[in-house]
Design an enzyme around this catalytic site. Sequence first.
Site, mmCIF file in Angstrom:
data_model
loop_
_atom_site.group_PDB
_atom_site.id
_atom_site.type_symbol
_atom_site.label_atom_id
_atom_site.label_comp_id
_atom_site.label_asym_id
_atom_site.label_seq_id
_atom_site.Cartn_x
_atom_site.Cartn_y
_atom_site.Cartn_z
ATOM 1 N N ASP A 160 0.839 -1.194 0.000
ATOM 2 C CA ASP A 160 0.000 0.000 0.000
ATOM 3 C C ASP A 160 0.880 1.252 0.000
ATOM 4 O O ASP A 160 2.114 1.143 0.084
ATOM 5 C CB ASP A 160 -0.909 -0.059 1.249
ATOM 6 C CG ASP A 160 -2.259 0.559 0.991
ATOM 7 O OD1 ASP A 160 -2.363 1.400 0.088
ATOM 8 O OD2 ASP A 160 -3.216 0.220 1.714
ATOM 9 N N SER A 192 -0.093 -0.677 -4.904
ATOM 10 C CA SER A 192 -1.194 0.290 -4.836
ATOM 11 C C SER A 192 -0.789 1.645 -5.418
ATOM 12 O O SER A 192 -1.581 2.595 -5.409
ATOM 13 C CB SER A 192 -1.661 0.468 -3.388
ATOM 14 O OG SER A 192 -2.085 -0.765 -2.859
ATOM 15 N N ASP A 221 -11.028 2.230 -3.006
ATOM 16 C CA ASP A 221 -11.362 0.986 -2.292
ATOM 17 C C ASP A 221 -12.812 0.587 -2.532
ATOM 18 O O ASP A 221 -13.705 1.435 -2.476
ATOM 19 C CB ASP A 221 -11.223 1.192 -0.777
ATOM 20 C CG ASP A 221 -9.784 1.338 -0.347
ATOM 21 O OD1 ASP A 221 -8.894 1.330 -1.211
ATOM 22 O OD2 ASP A 221 -9.572 1.458 0.870
HETATM 23 C C1 GLA Z 1 -6.052 1.054 1.811
HETATM 24 C C2 GLA Z 1 -6.197 -0.006 0.732
HETATM 25 C C3 GLA Z 1 -7.228 -1.040 1.163
HETATM 26 C C4 GLA Z 1 -6.790 -1.656 2.483
HETATM 27 C C5 GLA Z 1 -6.605 -0.561 3.528
HETATM 28 C C6 GLA Z 1 -6.009 -1.107 4.800
HETATM 29 O O1 GLA Z 1 -7.210 1.831 1.942
HETATM 30 O O2 GLA Z 1 -6.577 0.551 -0.497
HETATM 31 O O3 GLA Z 1 -7.358 -2.050 0.179
HETATM 32 O O4 GLA Z 1 -5.604 -2.376 2.299
HETATM 33 O O5 GLA Z 1 -5.742 0.463 3.049
HETATM 34 O O6 GLA Z 1 -5.757 -0.121 5.716
#
Ligand code: GLA
Length: 425
Positions: A160, A192, A221
Amino acid sequence: MGVPAVIAVLAVLLALPARGLENGLARTPPMGWLAWERFRCNVNCREEPRQCISEMLFMEMADRLAEDGWRELGYKYVSIDDCWAAKQRDAEGRLVPDPERFPRGIKALADYVHARGLKLGIYGDLGILTCQGYPGTTLDRIGQDARTFAEWGVDMLKLDGCYSSGKEQAQGYPEMARALNATGRPIIYSCSWPAYQGGLPPKVNYTLLGEICNLWRNYDDIQDSWDSVLSIVDWFFTNQDVLQLAAGPGHWNDPDMLIIGNFGLSYEQSRSQMALWTIMAAPLLMSTDLRTILPSAKEILQNRLMIQINQDPLGIQGRRIIKEKSHIEVFLRPLSQAASALVFFSRRTDMPFRYTTSLAKLGFPEGAVYEVQDVYSGKITGGLKTGDNFTVIINPSGVVMWYLRPKALLVQQQPRGGASRLPLL
Ligand code: GLA
């Protein structure tokens, strides 16, 4: 060749600049289970021992994947998301799991998962902290964390990007790719990064991403709602000209988890998410409670033909080809052996809609005959010609999905005009 010669050749090979990630992984979109959407950062194991982020949750999901038919269908990755770590690194600066929630440690969990023929995924964050405030991987920790994950026997890393700058991400994401490669352990790398850059060029360089990451989150998300699914579908198909070209064997766009089996989607909407994710050649990462999933949701997620289409070896991401005024949309994904998948999707909110069209109108080559299989009902129709009109009945917020295989070409042969069939397959 003697041993010194082999070593010399190896040394030369190792000194050559690496071209891309080249880890040979994720030749088809990864499939498995990921904790986040359904279980979030629930660390309240005292009151909710079976719902909290703990080794028990992952062991129980591994049991279900292994025993309820998922693994054989390809759902192999059991993946941990945020909130697994202790709030502090150890004395050597290594990441450690929360000692109360993961008392046996991640290595033992990996062994447990591997013993069931499955693979383990873990979550990290390039930055000071993870999105939920657990220790992140700053630039100076990249090598150390990659080695820790490899030593534990981890098979996939979701990295992430909370709490890092664009500049740090531009350095850190490629660096983690190199660090993972350097461990020698095959580890799928999910980035990400593009989601933090707005998902589109010129900020996102999809050529570079394809070289360093096996999959990547491009967009927001997913949440447990149909609105959320629709916003993701809208974004991905509005930007399909860019995104389609970025995907292929080894490197995939990730529109986020499947929420089928949870609370937000109706039966029709669940079938739509599955069909549209399959058209997108998306990773199939379920985030639902496999211990209590209803048979109707399980049936959608375990549809064999659907999975075969999702996992098609050509790995071409599909497109939206028509947006009708009637709020019907048609999606097409080209598949190997000249086959294709069509999804007819209704955004209507009134009643089942009779949509009449022909393969010719959908751009299929003239003069062909197709065998059509309805992916959900299994019904097979032989002998659909490109020019034939047909009607599908699509439920509100639902889909009809077809798998089409060309059976023959109709070519004009005789001067008398009689058409004859040439077998294609
Ligand atoms: C971000 C990611 C999610 C998840 C959260 C966890 O928002 O995009 O997929 O992994 O963090 O905190």
